[in-house]
Design an enzyme around this catalytic site. Structure first.
Site, PDB file in Angstrom:
ATOM      1  N   SER A 163      -5.172  34.819  -6.812  1.00  0.00           N
ATOM      2  CA  SER A 163      -4.316  36.007  -6.952  1.00  0.00           C
ATOM      3  C   SER A 163      -3.211  35.726  -7.977  1.00  0.00           C
ATOM      4  O   SER A 163      -2.963  34.571  -8.340  1.00  0.00           O
ATOM      5  CB  SER A 163      -3.700  36.369  -5.604  1.00  0.00           C
ATOM      6  OG  SER A 163      -2.778  35.364  -5.238  1.00  0.00           O
ATOM      7  N   GLU A 182     -13.681  27.758 -12.579  1.00  0.00           N
ATOM      8  CA  GLU A 182     -13.517  29.207 -12.413  1.00  0.00           C
ATOM      9  C   GLU A 182     -12.314  29.707 -13.192  1.00  0.00           C
ATOM     10  O   GLU A 182     -12.284  30.823 -13.672  1.00  0.00           O
ATOM     11  CB  GLU A 182     -13.339  29.538 -10.917  1.00  0.00           C
ATOM     12  CG  GLU A 182     -13.277  31.036 -10.656  1.00  0.00           C
ATOM     13  CD  GLU A 182     -13.349  31.385  -9.165  1.00  0.00           C
ATOM     14  OE1 GLU A 182     -12.780  30.644  -8.355  1.00  0.00           O
ATOM     15  OE2 GLU A 182     -13.967  32.410  -8.850  1.00  0.00           O
ATOM     16  N   SER A 192     -14.253  31.923   0.690  1.00  0.00           N
ATOM     17  CA  SER A 192     -13.310  32.697   1.512  1.00  0.00           C
ATOM     18  C   SER A 192     -13.845  32.977   2.901  1.00  0.00           C
ATOM     19  O   SER A 192     -15.036  33.201   3.095  1.00  0.00           O
ATOM     20  CB  SER A 192     -12.998  34.027   0.824  1.00  0.00           C
ATOM     21  OG  SER A 192     -12.498  33.802  -0.457  1.00  0.00           O
ATOM     22  N   GLY A 241     -19.485  30.593  -1.391  1.00  0.00           N
ATOM     23  CA  GLY A 241     -19.057  30.715   0.003  1.00  0.00           C
ATOM     24  C   GLY A 241     -17.770  29.962   0.261  1.00  0.00           C
ATOM     25  O   GLY A 241     -17.786  28.903   0.912  1.00  0.00           O
TER      26      GLY A 241
HETATM   27  C1  LIG Z   1     -13.807  41.545  -6.014  1.00  0.00           C
HETATM   28  C2  LIG Z   1     -13.657  40.265  -5.248  1.00  0.00           C
HETATM   29  C3  LIG Z   1     -14.677  39.337  -5.273  1.00  0.00           C
HETATM   30  C4  LIG Z   1     -14.576  38.161  -4.526  1.00  0.00           C
HETATM   31  N1  LIG Z   1     -15.614  37.281  -4.545  1.00  0.00           N
HETATM   32  C5  LIG Z   1     -15.550  36.166  -3.784  1.00  0.00           C
HETATM   33  C6  LIG Z   1     -16.658  35.274  -3.715  1.00  0.00           C
HETATM   34  O1  LIG Z   1     -17.700  35.484  -4.347  1.00  0.00           O
HETATM   35  N2  LIG Z   1     -16.570  34.193  -2.904  1.00  0.00           N
HETATM   36  C7  LIG Z   1     -15.443  33.906  -2.194  1.00  0.00           C
HETATM   37  O2  LIG Z   1     -15.424  32.892  -1.516  1.00  0.00           O
HETATM   38  N3  LIG Z   1     -14.363  34.737  -2.235  1.00  0.00           N
HETATM   39  C8  LIG Z   1     -14.411  35.866  -3.006  1.00  0.00           C
HETATM   40  N4  LIG Z   1     -13.331  36.726  -3.045  1.00  0.00           N
HETATM   41  C9  LIG Z   1     -12.189  36.463  -2.191  1.00  0.00           C
HETATM   42  C10 LIG Z   1     -10.961  35.984  -2.953  1.00  0.00           C
HETATM   43  O3  LIG Z   1     -11.143  34.663  -3.375  1.00  0.00           O
HETATM   44  C11 LIG Z   1      -9.764  36.137  -2.017  1.00  0.00           C
HETATM   45  O4  LIG Z   1      -9.570  37.517  -1.784  1.00  0.00           O
HETATM   46  C12 LIG Z   1      -8.517  35.534  -2.603  1.00  0.00           C
HETATM   47  O5  LIG Z   1      -8.626  34.138  -2.633  1.00  0.00           O
HETATM   48  C13 LIG Z   1      -7.264  35.926  -1.791  1.00  0.00           C
HETATM   49  O6  LIG Z   1      -7.459  35.612  -0.457  1.00  0.00           O
HETATM   50  P1  LIG Z   1      -7.203  36.690   0.695  1.00  0.00           P
HETATM   51  O7  LIG Z   1      -7.916  37.952   0.321  1.00  0.00           O
HETATM   52  O8  LIG Z   1      -7.560  36.049   1.999  1.00  0.00           O
HETATM   53  O9  LIG Z   1      -5.654  36.995   0.638  1.00  0.00           O
HETATM   54  P2  LIG Z   1      -4.485  36.049   1.158  1.00  0.00           P
HETATM   55  O10 LIG Z   1      -4.746  34.641   0.739  1.00  0.00           O
HETATM   56  O11 LIG Z   1      -4.284  36.313   2.618  1.00  0.00           O
HETATM   57  O12 LIG Z   1      -3.260  36.572   0.325  1.00  0.00           O
HETATM   58  C14 LIG Z   1      -2.516  37.747   0.703  1.00  0.00           C
HETATM   59  C15 LIG Z   1      -1.323  37.856  -0.241  1.00  0.00           C
HETATM   60  O13 LIG Z   1      -0.448  36.709  -0.075  1.00  0.00           O
HETATM   61  C16 LIG Z   1      -0.231  36.066  -1.331  1.00  0.00           C
HETATM   62  N5  LIG Z   1      -0.154  34.606  -1.146  1.00  0.00           N
HETATM   63  C17 LIG Z   1      -0.991  33.841  -0.404  1.00  0.00           C
HETATM   64  N6  LIG Z   1      -0.639  32.544  -0.484  1.00  0.00           N
HETATM   65  C18 LIG Z   1       0.450  32.487  -1.295  1.00  0.00           C
HETATM   66  C19 LIG Z   1       1.277  31.415  -1.765  1.00  0.00           C
HETATM   67  N7  LIG Z   1       1.033  30.141  -1.427  1.00  0.00           N
HETATM   68  N8  LIG Z   1       2.302  31.726  -2.591  1.00  0.00           N
HETATM   69  C20 LIG Z   1       2.556  33.029  -2.948  1.00  0.00           C
HETATM   70  N9  LIG Z   1       1.822  34.079  -2.508  1.00  0.00           N
HETATM   71  C21 LIG Z   1       0.771  33.810  -1.713  1.00  0.00           C
HETATM   72  C22 LIG Z   1      -1.459  36.422  -2.168  1.00  0.00           C
HETATM   73  O14 LIG Z   1      -1.179  36.348  -3.549  1.00  0.00           O
HETATM   74  C23 LIG Z   1      -1.733  37.862  -1.730  1.00  0.00           C
HETATM   75  O15 LIG Z   1      -0.899  38.755  -2.410  1.00  0.00           O
HETATM   76  C24 LIG Z   1     -13.408  37.908  -3.780  1.00  0.00           C
HETATM   77  C25 LIG Z   1     -12.366  38.842  -3.758  1.00  0.00           C
HETATM   78  C26 LIG Z   1     -12.487  40.009  -4.485  1.00  0.00           C
HETATM   79  C27 LIG Z   1     -11.340  40.995  -4.431  1.00  0.00           C
END
Ligand SMILES: Cc1cc2nc3c(=O)[nH]c(=O)nc-3n(C[C@H](O)[C@H](O)[C@H](O)COP(=O)(O)OP(=O)(O)OC[C@H]3O[C@@H](n4cnc5c(N)ncnc54)[C@H](O)[C@@H]3O)c2cc1C
Length: 387
Positions: free
Chosen positions: A364, A242, A127, A125
């Site tokens: 990412s 991780e 995101s 937990g």
């Molecule tokens: C299949 C899958 C399983 C997942 N499972 C889990 C889970 O079990 N538990 C959990 O907690 N989360 C989970 N996640 C969530 C995942 O951790 C987040 O999607 C990830 O951390 C990115 O966050 P966001 O989606 O909010 O995108 P954002 O953080 O909003 O990012 C959007 C874009 O901006 C870029 N970006 C953001 N910050 C920066 C920076 N400082 N410098 C350069 N670029 C940047 C990112 O690379 C991305 O391209 C999962 C996601 C997926 C796709």
């Protein structure tokens, strides 16, 4: 390949073959986290009984003190046997190592056996709708009342949220705090009145992840890991797990998909198209590079720490795997676009759709580049608001 590594390889190979030809035959090749959950729980328990569930953990907690080399060997054999993807992996790779590193004796005694023997399935937990890469922005709140933490807020993208028994939660426990300060790391039961899990349907047709809502949900005060307000250090320590060995061994599973892709190209005759042949050869070379890199990073097989070069591993395999997904669709041709029952996709098409997410979860690609720059190369840190 030392003699003891070869012995370990034989032991695992024999065990996996016996189980997957016998009692767990139906699970062979299952690569999602939604089907046959009861049988998958039994599989986790069987791995636990054979002490093959969490081999990298210390023996006193149910592991084998396995070296990185042994963990890679296990991952290779697991993939070779087409064993099912693990529904216990978040407990084994994230929750368990975090409790071992940061938990007290009581927490170890209460939580580690369930993870090691396959009884407890965990989810992560972290995101929230406004906290992904910027995890320090979490808004979920926790307040201490007597011997209970009361938790309100929401998590999202929680993989296996619908089938898990436990969730670890990063929550803001100091009112008015910002950024990484004032966060706490709590272990909570999913099955309780204050927790609502709403599955999210993915483009594969499945719902592997979920939204998790906390509305007066309760965590036992004993289940705070670390000190109150100090959860950021624990949360970051967990991300180290991780992004460490687990990401290095993930690529071992790609050989199976590569083999399926080559078989599909042969079956459809597309393997004779020179451009596709060239891309298949490139993919094969990329996979070999990954394996050689993984072996190179094991420069000292007895060393429990990974070489810094391992920081590049997630960036490399996620991009390679996404490209493999594109290639698979070109090999399958238009037939690959036909969905199964209830728009479920399987095999290479499923891998293609899932591989879109590889460059997002567990950090990412952009975040991976930041990590390589800052921790691997020692470049100046990116300015981060409250940090
Ligand atoms: C299949 C899958 C399983 C997942 N499972 C889990 C889970 O079990 N538990 C959990 O907690 N989360 C989970 N996640 C969530 C995942 O951790 C987040 O999607 C990830 O951390 C990115 O966050 P966001 O989606 O909010 O995108 P954002 O953080 O909003 O990012 C959007 C874009 O901006 C870029 N970006 C953001 N910050 C920066 C920076 N400082 N410098 C350069 N670029 C940047 C990112 O690379 C991305 O391209 C999962 C996601 C997926 C796709």
């Amino acid at each position: 390949m030392t003699a003891s590594l070869a012995d370990f390889r034989n032991e695992t190979r024999t065990w996996l073959e016996d189980q997957l030809a016998g009692p767990f035959k139906a699970l062979r090749g299952l690569n999602n986290h939604v089907d046959a959950i009861d049988e998958r729980r039994e599989w986790e328990r069987a791995l636990g009984r054979a002490r093959l569930s969490c081999i990298g953990w210390p023996a006193e907690h149910g592991g084998r003190d396995a070296s990185i080399a042994e963990q890679v060997v296990f991952a290779e054999e697991y993939a070779r046997a087409h064993a099912p993807s693990r529904i216990g992996h978040i407990g084994i790779e994230l929750a368990g190592p975090t409790i071992i590193a940061y938990g007290n004796d009581d927490q170890k005694a209460r939580h580690l056996p369930g993870i090691a023997n396959g009884d407890a399935i965990w989810c992560q937990g972290y995101s929230e709708p406004n906290a992904g890469s910027d995890l320090a922005n979490v808004r979920t709140r926790a307040r201490l009342e007597g011997d209970k933490w009361i938790v309100d807020g929401q998590k999202i993208w929680t993989s296996m949220g619908s089938i898990s028994d436990w969730i670890f939660v990063v929550a803001r426990s100091e009112e008015g705090s910002k950024g990484p300060k004032g966060l706490s790391f709590l272990l909570m039961r999913v099955d309780q009145p204050g927790v609502t899990v709403r599955p999210i349907r993915q483009m594969t047709g499945e719902s592997e992840f979920a939204e998790v809502f906390f509305d007066g949900a309760v965590a036992d005060a004993r289940d705070l890991i670390g000190r109150p307000g100090d959860g950021w250090a624990v949360a970051m320590g967990l991300l180290g797990f991780e992004r460490g060995i687990s990401t290095l061994v993930q690529q071992m599973h790609f050989q199976t998909e590569m083999d399926q892709l080559i078989a599909a190209a042969k079956a459809s005759g597309r393997g004779s198209d020179p451009l596709l042949r060239q891309r298949i050869a490139d993919a094969w070379i990329g996979l070999s590079i990954m394996r050689f890199n993984a072996l190179r990073m094991l420069s000292d097989a007895g060393n429990p720490q990974l070489d810094e070069a391992a920081l590049t591993s997630k960036l490399y395999w996620s991009r390679w795997h996404r490209d493999l997904g594109d290639l698979a669709m070109d090999v399958l041709g238009i037939g690959g676009e036909i969905g199964g029952d209830d728009y479920r996709y399987e095999g290479l098409v499923h891998s293609h759709l899932m591989s879109r997410s590889d460059t997002i979860y567990a950090g990412s690609s952009q975040i991976q580049r930041n990590i390589i720059a800052e921790r691997g190369l020692g470049l100046p840190r990116e300015p981060r608001g409250d940090l």
